[in-house]
Design a protein around this motif. Structure first.
Motif, mmCIF file in Angstrom:
data_model
loop_
_atom_site.group_PDB
_atom_site.id
_atom_site.type_symbol
_atom_site.label_atom_id
_atom_site.label_comp_id
_atom_site.label_asym_id
_atom_site.label_seq_id
_atom_site.Cartn_x
_atom_site.Cartn_y
_atom_site.Cartn_z
ATOM 1 N N ARG A 286 0.830 -1.216 0.000
ATOM 2 C CA ARG A 286 0.000 0.000 0.000
ATOM 3 C C ARG A 286 0.861 1.260 0.000
ATOM 4 O O ARG A 286 0.548 2.232 -0.691
ATOM 5 C CB ARG A 286 -0.911 -0.037 1.213
ATOM 6 C CG ARG A 286 -1.849 1.113 1.286
ATOM 7 C CD ARG A 286 -2.719 1.024 2.520
ATOM 8 N NE ARG A 286 -4.050 1.418 2.126
ATOM 9 C CZ ARG A 286 -5.119 1.150 2.791
ATOM 10 N NH1 ARG A 286 -5.057 0.441 3.892
ATOM 11 N NH2 ARG A 286 -6.286 1.577 2.380
ATOM 12 N N ALA B 95 4.025 5.684 -5.552
ATOM 13 C CA ALA B 95 4.001 5.720 -7.019
ATOM 14 C C ALA B 95 2.911 6.660 -7.521
ATOM 15 O O ALA B 95 3.137 7.450 -8.446
ATOM 16 C CB ALA B 95 3.782 4.316 -7.572
ATOM 17 N N ARG B 96 1.753 6.618 -6.912
ATOM 18 C CA ARG B 96 0.665 7.518 -7.324
ATOM 19 C C ARG B 96 1.033 8.979 -7.081
ATOM 20 O O ARG B 96 0.707 9.845 -7.890
ATOM 21 C CB ARG B 96 -0.619 7.165 -6.584
ATOM 22 C CG ARG B 96 -1.268 5.921 -7.103
ATOM 23 C CD ARG B 96 -2.593 5.669 -6.443
ATOM 24 N NE ARG B 96 -3.167 4.436 -6.979
ATOM 25 C CZ ARG B 96 -3.971 3.657 -6.319
ATOM 26 N NH1 ARG B 96 -4.337 3.960 -5.090
ATOM 27 N NH2 ARG B 96 -4.444 2.562 -6.877
ATOM 28 N N ALA B 97 1.669 9.247 -5.962
ATOM 29 C CA ALA B 97 2.088 10.615 -5.681
ATOM 30 C C ALA B 97 3.098 11.095 -6.720
ATOM 31 O O ALA B 97 3.050 12.240 -7.173
ATOM 32 C CB ALA B 97 2.692 10.699 -4.274
ATOM 33 N N THR B 98 3.999 10.217 -7.117
ATOM 34 C CA THR B 98 4.981 10.570 -8.140
ATOM 35 C C THR B 98 4.291 10.887 -9.454
ATOM 36 O O THR B 98 4.601 11.891 -10.104
ATOM 37 C CB THR B 98 5.997 9.428 -8.329
ATOM 38 O OG1 THR B 98 6.621 9.165 -7.065
ATOM 39 C CG2 THR B 98 7.049 9.783 -9.343
ATOM 40 N N TYR B 99 3.349 10.057 -9.859
ATOM 41 C CA TYR B 99 2.595 10.307 -11.088
ATOM 42 C C TYR B 99 1.855 11.640 -11.006
ATOM 43 O O TYR B 99 1.810 12.407 -11.967
ATOM 44 C CB TYR B 99 1.590 9.187 -11.365
ATOM 45 C CG TYR B 99 2.205 7.852 -11.683
ATOM 46 C CD1 TYR B 99 3.344 7.747 -12.479
ATOM 47 C CD2 TYR B 99 1.656 6.686 -11.186
ATOM 48 C CE1 TYR B 99 3.910 6.515 -12.771
ATOM 49 C CE2 TYR B 99 2.216 5.445 -11.476
ATOM 50 C CZ TYR B 99 3.336 5.369 -12.266
ATOM 51 O OH TYR B 99 3.889 4.155 -12.553
ATOM 52 N N ALA B 100 1.242 11.909 -9.872
ATOM 53 C CA ALA B 100 0.473 13.143 -9.707
ATOM 54 C C ALA B 100 1.361 14.377 -9.833
ATOM 55 O O ALA B 100 0.973 15.375 -10.446
ATOM 56 C CB ALA B 100 -0.237 13.146 -8.356
ATOM 57 N N THR C 126 2.441 1.697 -3.447
ATOM 58 C CA THR C 126 1.434 2.181 -4.390
ATOM 59 C C THR C 126 1.141 3.659 -4.165
ATOM 60 O O THR C 126 1.033 4.432 -5.120
ATOM 61 C CB THR C 126 0.135 1.356 -4.262
ATOM 62 O OG1 THR C 126 0.438 -0.013 -4.515
ATOM 63 C CG2 THR C 126 -0.927 1.835 -5.227
ATOM 64 N N ALA C 127 1.029 4.071 -2.915
ATOM 65 C CA ALA C 127 0.784 5.486 -2.608
ATOM 66 C C ALA C 127 1.943 6.351 -3.083
ATOM 67 O O ALA C 127 1.728 7.434 -3.631
ATOM 68 C CB ALA C 127 0.563 5.667 -1.109
#
Length: 153
Positions: free
Chosen positions: A15, A21-26, A18-19
Motif C-alpha cells: 500500500r 508511485a501515485r504521488a509521483t505520477y500526480a 502504491t501510494a
C-alpha cells in the motif's frame, strides 16, 4: 551492549509503495499541467504584446535561462531538504510564477519576463526533485522521504 536501541527501517508495505508511485505520477502530471497552462496562452501573448517571432523567441528564452541557472543549485537543496518538501515548496513557486505571468501579460512586459524567469527556475528545480524521488522509488536500498510517505525502498 550499551542499552541503546537503533530503529531499523522496515520494508514498505504494498500500500505504501502504491501510494508513493501515485504521488509521483500526480506530481509529474501537475508539472505538465502548469507548463501547458502557460504555453496554451502563447498566441494571445504574441498578439497582445505585438511580438514578432524573434522577440517571442527571446521572451521564451527567459524560461530556459531560469532553468539553467537553478539546476546546479537544486541537487544539493533537494538532498538537504528531501524531494517531498522540495516539490511542495516549488509547486507553490510555480503557482506564484503563473500569477506573475498573468499580471505581466496584463500590465508590464518586464513583469512578464520576471514571471517567465521564475517559472523556468521553479520548473527546473521541480524536475530535479521529481527525478530524485522517482529514481529512489525504483532503486532498492536508496533512502527517500517520498512525497506522501517516509520509507526505505
Amino acid at each position: 551492549m550499551t542499552g541503546t536501541s537503533v530503529a531499523v527501517p522496515t520494508a514498505p508495505t504494498a500500500r505504501e509503495v502504491t501510494a508513493g508511485a501515485r504521488a509521483t505520477y500526480a506530481v509529474f502530471a501537475g508539472l505538465g499541467l502548469a507548463g501547458s497552462t502557460w504555453s496554451s496562452r502563447l498566441p494571445q501573448v504574441r498578439t497582445q504584446l505585438h511580438l514578432d517571432p524573434a522577440s517571442l523567441g527571446l521572451l521564451l528564452l527567459t524560461i530556459a535561462v531560469g532553468g539553467v541557472i537553478v539546476l546546479p543549485l537544486s541537487g544539493p537543496v533537494v538532498t538537504r531538504i528531501g524531494p517531498r518538501r522540495a516539490v511542495t515548496a516549488v509547486a507553490l513557486i510555480v503557482s506564484a510564477s503563473l500569477g506573475v505571468i498573468a499580471l505581466g501579460y496584463t500590465f508590464s512586459t518586464s513583469l512578464l519576463v520576471a514571471g517567465l524567469f521564475l517559472l523556468g527556475a521553479a520548473t527546473g528545480f521541480w524536475d530535479v526533485a521529481m527525478t530524485v524521488h522517482a529514481a529512489s522509488e525504483v532503486t532498492p536500498g536508496v533512502w527517500t522521504q517520498g512525497f506522501m510517505l517516509r520509507v526505505r525502498v
